[in-house]
Design a protein around this motif. Structure first.
Motif, PDB file in Angstrom:
ATOM      1  N   MET A  29      17.931  28.289 -23.513  1.00  0.00           N
ATOM      2  CA  MET A  29      17.204  28.228 -22.500  1.00  0.00           C
ATOM      3  C   MET A  29      17.351  26.890 -21.568  1.00  0.00           C
ATOM      4  O   MET A  29      17.243  26.292 -23.037  1.00  0.00           O
ATOM      5  CB  MET A  29      15.500  29.017 -23.097  1.00  0.00           C
ATOM      6  N   ALA A  30      17.039  26.837 -20.771  1.00  0.00           N
ATOM      7  CA  ALA A  30      17.390  26.019 -20.087  1.00  0.00           C
ATOM      8  C   ALA A  30      15.584  24.959 -20.157  1.00  0.00           C
ATOM      9  O   ALA A  30      14.927  25.682 -20.584  1.00  0.00           O
ATOM     10  CB  ALA A  30      17.376  25.905 -18.493  1.00  0.00           C
ATOM     11  N   LYS A  31      15.545  23.720 -19.754  1.00  0.00           N
ATOM     12  CA  LYS A  31      13.779  23.191 -20.580  1.00  0.00           C
ATOM     13  C   LYS A  31      13.970  22.559 -19.385  1.00  0.00           C
ATOM     14  O   LYS A  31      14.759  21.860 -18.516  1.00  0.00           O
ATOM     15  CB  LYS A  31      14.135  22.871 -21.308  1.00  0.00           C
ATOM     16  N   ILE A  32      12.644  22.181 -19.290  1.00  0.00           N
ATOM     17  CA  ILE A  32      12.400  21.386 -18.888  1.00  0.00           C
ATOM     18  C   ILE A  32      13.101  19.596 -19.273  1.00  0.00           C
ATOM     19  O   ILE A  32      12.853  18.976 -20.389  1.00  0.00           O
ATOM     20  CB  ILE A  32      10.803  20.572 -18.885  1.00  0.00           C
ATOM     21  N   GLY A  33      13.664  18.683 -17.980  1.00  0.00           N
ATOM     22  CA  GLY A  33      14.126  17.547 -18.156  1.00  0.00           C
ATOM     23  C   GLY A  33      16.147  17.755 -18.123  1.00  0.00           C
ATOM     24  O   GLY A  33      16.075  17.333 -17.987  1.00  0.00           O
ATOM     25  N   ASP A  34      15.699  18.982 -18.209  1.00  0.00           N
ATOM     26  CA  ASP A  34      17.674  19.343 -17.985  1.00  0.00           C
ATOM     27  C   ASP A  34      18.141  19.490 -16.568  1.00  0.00           C
ATOM     28  O   ASP A  34      16.848  19.240 -15.705  1.00  0.00           O
ATOM     29  CB  ASP A  34      17.724  21.384 -18.082  1.00  0.00           C
ATOM     30  N   THR A  35      19.128  18.813 -16.451  1.00  0.00           N
ATOM     31  CA  THR A  35      19.782  18.255 -15.137  1.00  0.00           C
ATOM     32  C   THR A  35      20.369  19.519 -14.658  1.00  0.00           C
ATOM     33  O   THR A  35      21.246  20.538 -15.327  1.00  0.00           O
ATOM     34  CB  THR A  35      20.424  17.568 -15.605  1.00  0.00           C
ATOM     35  N   LEU A  36      20.602  19.669 -13.244  1.00  0.00           N
ATOM     36  CA  LEU A  36      20.954  21.204 -13.032  1.00  0.00           C
ATOM     37  C   LEU A  36      22.489  21.284 -13.171  1.00  0.00           C
ATOM     38  O   LEU A  36      23.352  19.428 -12.728  1.00  0.00           O
ATOM     39  CB  LEU A  36      21.248  21.048 -11.169  1.00  0.00           C
ATOM     40  N   LYS A  37      23.190  21.709 -13.391  1.00  0.00           N
ATOM     41  CA  LYS A  37      24.615  22.028 -13.798  1.00  0.00           C
ATOM     42  C   LYS A  37      25.657  22.552 -12.360  1.00  0.00           C
ATOM     43  O   LYS A  37      25.212  23.016 -11.687  1.00  0.00           O
ATOM     44  CB  LYS A  37      25.075  23.125 -14.849  1.00  0.00           C
ATOM     45  N   PRO A  38      27.014  22.031 -12.469  1.00  0.00           N
ATOM     46  CA  PRO A  38      27.849  22.301 -11.665  1.00  0.00           C
ATOM     47  C   PRO A  38      27.695  23.873 -11.220  1.00  0.00           C
ATOM     48  O   PRO A  38      27.804  24.096 -12.243  1.00  0.00           O
ATOM     49  CB  PRO A  38      29.221  21.632 -11.682  1.00  0.00           C
ATOM     50  N   PHE A  39      27.823  24.285 -10.086  1.00  0.00           N
ATOM     51  CA  PHE A  39      28.054  25.676  -9.632  1.00  0.00           C
ATOM     52  C   PHE A  39      28.753  25.473  -8.494  1.00  0.00           C
ATOM     53  O   PHE A  39      28.362  24.650  -7.702  1.00  0.00           O
ATOM     54  CB  PHE A  39      26.938  26.550  -9.530  1.00  0.00           C
ATOM     55  N   LYS A  40      29.236  26.838  -7.803  1.00  0.00           N
ATOM     56  CA  LYS A  40      29.475  26.378  -6.874  1.00  0.00           C
ATOM     57  C   LYS A  40      29.666  28.305  -6.345  1.00  0.00           C
ATOM     58  O   LYS A  40      30.778  29.244  -6.781  1.00  0.00           O
ATOM     59  CB  LYS A  40      30.978  26.744  -6.097  1.00  0.00           C
ATOM     60  N   THR A  41      29.847  28.759  -5.100  1.00  0.00           N
ATOM     61  CA  THR A  41      29.411  30.310  -4.692  1.00  0.00           C
ATOM     62  C   THR A  41      29.333  30.133  -2.937  1.00  0.00           C
ATOM     63  O   THR A  41      28.751  29.055  -2.604  1.00  0.00           O
ATOM     64  CB  THR A  41      27.853  30.892  -5.346  1.00  0.00           C
ATOM     65  N   GLN A  42      29.284  31.561  -2.900  1.00  0.00           N
ATOM     66  CA  GLN A  42      29.004  32.014  -2.072  1.00  0.00           C
ATOM     67  C   GLN A  42      28.054  32.810  -1.334  1.00  0.00           C
ATOM     68  O   GLN A  42      27.050  32.777  -2.529  1.00  0.00           O
ATOM     69  CB  GLN A  42      29.979  32.779  -1.190  1.00  0.00           C
ATOM     70  N   ALA A  43      26.284  32.124  -0.350  1.00  0.00           N
ATOM     71  CA  ALA A  43      25.524  32.923  -0.003  1.00  0.00           C
ATOM     72  C   ALA A  43      25.431  33.456   1.264  1.00  0.00           C
ATOM     73  O   ALA A  43      26.466  33.289   2.171  1.00  0.00           O
ATOM     74  CB  ALA A  43      24.380  31.498  -0.217  1.00  0.00           C
ATOM     75  N   PHE A  44      24.197  34.458   1.819  1.00  0.00           N
ATOM     76  CA  PHE A  44      24.102  34.347   2.660  1.00  0.00           C
ATOM     77  C   PHE A  44      22.651  34.200   3.269  1.00  0.00           C
ATOM     78  O   PHE A  44      22.091  33.614   2.366  1.00  0.00           O
ATOM     79  CB  PHE A  44      23.679  36.362   2.625  1.00  0.00           C
ATOM     80  N   HIS A  45      23.340  32.704   4.125  1.00  0.00           N
ATOM     81  CA  HIS A  45      22.021  32.578   4.963  1.00  0.00           C
ATOM     82  C   HIS A  45      22.062  32.333   6.282  1.00  0.00           C
ATOM     83  O   HIS A  45      23.377  31.624   7.585  1.00  0.00           O
ATOM     84  CB  HIS A  45      21.872  30.761   4.607  1.00  0.00           C
ATOM     85  N   GLN A  46      21.024  32.666   6.965  1.00  0.00           N
ATOM     86  CA  GLN A  46      20.137  32.140   8.494  1.00  0.00           C
ATOM     87  C   GLN A  46      21.617  33.454   9.412  1.00  0.00           C
ATOM     88  O   GLN A  46      22.136  32.509  10.622  1.00  0.00           O
ATOM     89  CB  GLN A  46      20.137  31.051   8.711  1.00  0.00           C
ATOM     90  N   GLY A  47      22.073  34.613   8.689  1.00  0.00           N
ATOM     91  CA  GLY A  47      23.342  35.397   9.127  1.00  0.00           C
ATOM     92  C   GLY A  47      24.514  34.878   9.478  1.00  0.00           C
ATOM     93  O   GLY A  47      25.384  35.388   9.737  1.00  0.00           O
ATOM     94  N   LYS A  48      24.896  34.025   8.513  1.00  0.00           N
ATOM     95  CA  LYS A  48      26.079  33.177   8.233  1.00  0.00           C
ATOM     96  C   LYS A  48      26.299  33.682   6.462  1.00  0.00           C
ATOM     97  O   LYS A  48      25.174  33.140   5.980  1.00  0.00           O
ATOM     98  CB  LYS A  48      26.343  32.373   8.835  1.00  0.00           C
ATOM     99  N   PHE A  49      27.812  33.701   6.329  1.00  0.00           N
ATOM    100  CA  PHE A  49      28.706  33.056   4.860  1.00  0.00           C
ATOM    101  C   PHE A  49      28.744  31.935   4.405  1.00  0.00           C
ATOM    102  O   PHE A  49      29.084  31.731   5.483  1.00  0.00           O
ATOM    103  CB  PHE A  49      29.599  34.198   4.350  1.00  0.00           C
TER     104      PHE A  49
END
Length: 187
Positions: free
Chosen positions: A1-21
């Motif tokens: 389980m992710a826990k307090i103090g862990d660092t954000l791990k790398p990812f790359k993805t597509q998102a929908f944001h304000q009318g755009k991909f």
């Protein structure tokens, strides 16, 4: 389980944001406060109520220097269709990340094994990419954006005031505590 103090791990993805991909990665969260708001699936029941609640408070979060990334294992195409067809979801101006590869849900350890959907998980990440707050609820328990706002304010306060702590139900502007030997047994 992710826990307090862990660092954000790398990812790359597509998102929908304000009318755009758009493409989003962990770099988009660095240097600012970020909320990663996982939910099981688009076009469901509790999820739209939570996302609408968060959307109603997004402007206030933005004024606090906080970016919001909602995440489900649906595609960015599904996010757009849901945004276009639901009045509640149509209010959303924050990023809606598609995680069909399950990379982000696995990074935060909220993927339901064998089901392909994420638990209701909320993670507040500081500008250094470190997890400061975690909330996980069961399937039928919706979250409250007002309480999330309070927790983010407290996390921001203690980051700026490391010798203080925020007591239960603390609200911005109220008295904090300065832990010391003198306080032991006095509260």
């Amino acid at each position: 389980m992710a826990k307090i103090g862990d660092t954000l791990k790398p990812f790359k993805t597509q998102a929908f944001h304000q009318g755009k991909f758009v493409e989003v990665s962990e770099a988009d969260a660095k240097g600012k406060w970020a909320i990663f708001f996982f939910y099981p699936a688009d076009f469901t029941f509790v999820c739209p109520t939570e996302l609408e609640d968060l959307a109603d408070h997004y402007e206030q979060l933005q004024s606090m220097g906080v970016e919001v990334f909602s995440v489900s294992t649906d595609t960015h195409f599904s996010h757009k269709a849901w945004h276009d067809s639901s009045d509640a979801i149509g209010k959303i101006n924050f990023y809606m990340l598609g995680d069909q590869s399950h990379t982000i849900a696995n990074n935060f350890d909220v993927l339901r094994e064998g089901q392909g959907v994420a638990d209701r998980g909320t993670f507040v990440v500081d500008p250094d990419g470190v997890i400061q707050l975690i909330e996980i609820t069961s399937e039928g328990v919706g979250r409250n954006a007002v309480e999330l706002l309070r927790k983010v304010k407290a996390a921001q306060y203690i980051r700026e005031n490391p010798d203080e702590v925020c007591p239960a139900k603390w609200e911005q502007g109220e008295k904090t505590l300065a832990p010391s030997l003198d306080l032991v047994g006095k509260i």
